[in-house]
Design a protein around this motif. Structure first.
Motif, short mmCIF file in Angstrom:
data_model
loop_
_atom_site.label_atom_id
_atom_site.label_comp_id
_atom_site.label_asym_id
_atom_site.label_seq_id
_atom_site.Cartn_x
_atom_site.Cartn_y
_atom_site.Cartn_z
N VAL A 148 -2.96 10.06 8.62
CA VAL A 148 -3.82 10.94 7.68
C VAL A 148 -2.46 10.61 6.11
O VAL A 148 -3.44 9.96 4.58
CB VAL A 148 -3.77 12.47 7.31
CG1 VAL A 148 -4.55 12.34 6.27
CG2 VAL A 148 -4.52 12.18 8.39
N GLU A 149 -1.66 10.81 5.83
CA GLU A 149 -0.85 10.11 4.17
C GLU A 149 -0.59 8.64 4.22
O GLU A 149 -0.91 8.54 3.07
CB GLU A 149 0.48 10.52 5.26
CG GLU A 149 0.81 12.16 5.10
CD GLU A 149 1.05 12.92 6.64
OE1 GLU A 149 0.08 14.32 6.67
OE2 GLU A 149 0.57 11.97 7.20
N MET A 150 -1.54 8.23 5.66
CA MET A 150 -1.07 6.89 5.23
C MET A 150 -2.52 6.84 4.69
O MET A 150 -2.65 5.43 3.19
CB MET A 150 -0.63 5.57 6.37
CG MET A 150 0.50 5.73 6.97
SD MET A 150 0.37 5.03 8.15
CE MET A 150 1.02 3.50 7.60
N ALA A 151 -3.75 7.04 4.83
CA ALA A 151 -4.92 6.81 4.52
C ALA A 151 -4.55 7.81 3.13
O ALA A 151 -5.46 7.29 1.15
CB ALA A 151 -5.96 7.93 5.09
N THR A 203 -5.50 5.88 -0.60
CA THR A 203 -6.09 6.21 -1.26
C THR A 203 -6.11 5.90 -2.76
O THR A 203 -6.79 6.01 -4.17
CB THR A 203 -7.07 7.78 -0.87
OG1 THR A 203 -7.62 7.49 0.52
CG2 THR A 203 -8.07 8.28 -1.36
N LYS A 204 -5.30 6.95 -2.92
CA LYS A 204 -4.31 7.02 -4.36
C LYS A 204 -4.36 5.48 -5.40
O LYS A 204 -4.72 5.35 -6.32
CB LYS A 204 -3.01 7.68 -4.04
CG LYS A 204 -3.37 8.79 -4.25
CD LYS A 204 -1.76 9.27 -4.08
CE LYS A 204 -1.66 11.34 -3.22
NZ LYS A 204 -0.04 11.81 -2.69
N VAL A 205 -3.79 5.20 -4.90
CA VAL A 205 -3.64 3.64 -5.47
C VAL A 205 -4.28 3.29 -5.55
O VAL A 205 -4.83 2.20 -6.41
CB VAL A 205 -2.74 2.17 -3.40
CG1 VAL A 205 -2.80 0.50 -4.67
CG2 VAL A 205 -1.43 2.36 -3.42
N ARG A 226 -7.67 4.61 -6.10
CA ARG A 226 -8.50 5.64 -7.99
C ARG A 226 -7.45 4.88 -8.78
O ARG A 226 -7.87 4.66 -9.77
CB ARG A 226 -7.84 6.96 -7.21
CG ARG A 226 -9.02 7.36 -5.69
CD ARG A 226 -8.82 8.81 -5.91
NE ARG A 226 -9.79 9.39 -5.36
CZ ARG A 226 -9.14 10.44 -4.68
NH1 ARG A 226 -7.70 10.78 -4.45
NH2 ARG A 226 -9.86 11.42 -3.64
N ALA A 227 -6.16 4.57 -8.45
CA ALA A 227 -5.31 3.57 -9.71
C ALA A 227 -5.88 2.54 -10.04
O ALA A 227 -6.21 2.44 -11.49
CB ALA A 227 -3.82 3.95 -9.35
N ILE A 228 -6.35 1.50 -9.31
CA ILE A 228 -6.73 0.75 -9.40
C ILE A 228 -7.58 0.57 -10.20
O ILE A 228 -8.11 0.06 -11.14
CB ILE A 228 -6.57 -0.54 -8.60
CG1 ILE A 228 -5.54 -0.71 -7.84
CG2 ILE A 228 -7.84 -1.97 -8.76
CD1 ILE A 228 -5.90 -1.11 -6.65
N GLU A 229 -8.82 1.29 -9.73
CA GLU A 229 -10.47 1.98 -10.60
C GLU A 229 -9.53 2.23 -11.30
O GLU A 229 -10.84 2.11 -12.82
CB GLU A 229 -11.21 2.85 -9.53
CG GLU A 229 -11.37 2.35 -8.48
CD GLU A 229 -12.07 2.96 -7.50
OE1 GLU A 229 -11.74 4.41 -7.68
OE2 GLU A 229 -12.81 2.77 -5.71
N GLY A 230 -8.92 3.56 -11.67
CA GLY A 230 -8.54 3.53 -13.48
C GLY A 230 -7.81 3.02 -14.41
O GLY A 230 -9.20 2.95 -15.82
#
Length: 74
Positions: free
Chosen positions: A36-39, A43-45, A47-51
């Motif tokens: 789950v940590e890998m997923a 997800t964090k990456v 979101r950062a790209i979207e930001g």
């Protein structure tokens, strides 16, 4: 209004995160039972790209890959 240097920094940050996205995706694909940590990392990456995309759009400089820019020039 952002300076050209600020746009370059945001673009470079985005390109670095795209490399990270690929690496995390590769790790997930090579792991029989991804954690789950890998997923969550992926997800964090994302979101950062979207930001960064939002910031570039708001500055009036939407991100375009180098290949798209080269095609537009041709």
């Amino acid at each position: 209004m952002m300076t050209s240097e600020e746009i370059q920094v945001l673009t470079a940050a985005r390109e670095g995160l795209v490399k990270r996205r690929l690496e995390v995706a590769r790790l997930i694909s090579e792991t029989p039972l991804p954690s789950v940590e890998m997923a969550e990392e992926l997800t964090k990456v994302l979101r950062a790209i979207e930001g960064l995309d939002r910031a570039l759009n708001e500055a009036g400089h939407p991100y375009m890959s180098k290949s798209v820019v080269e095609q537009a020039k041709a």
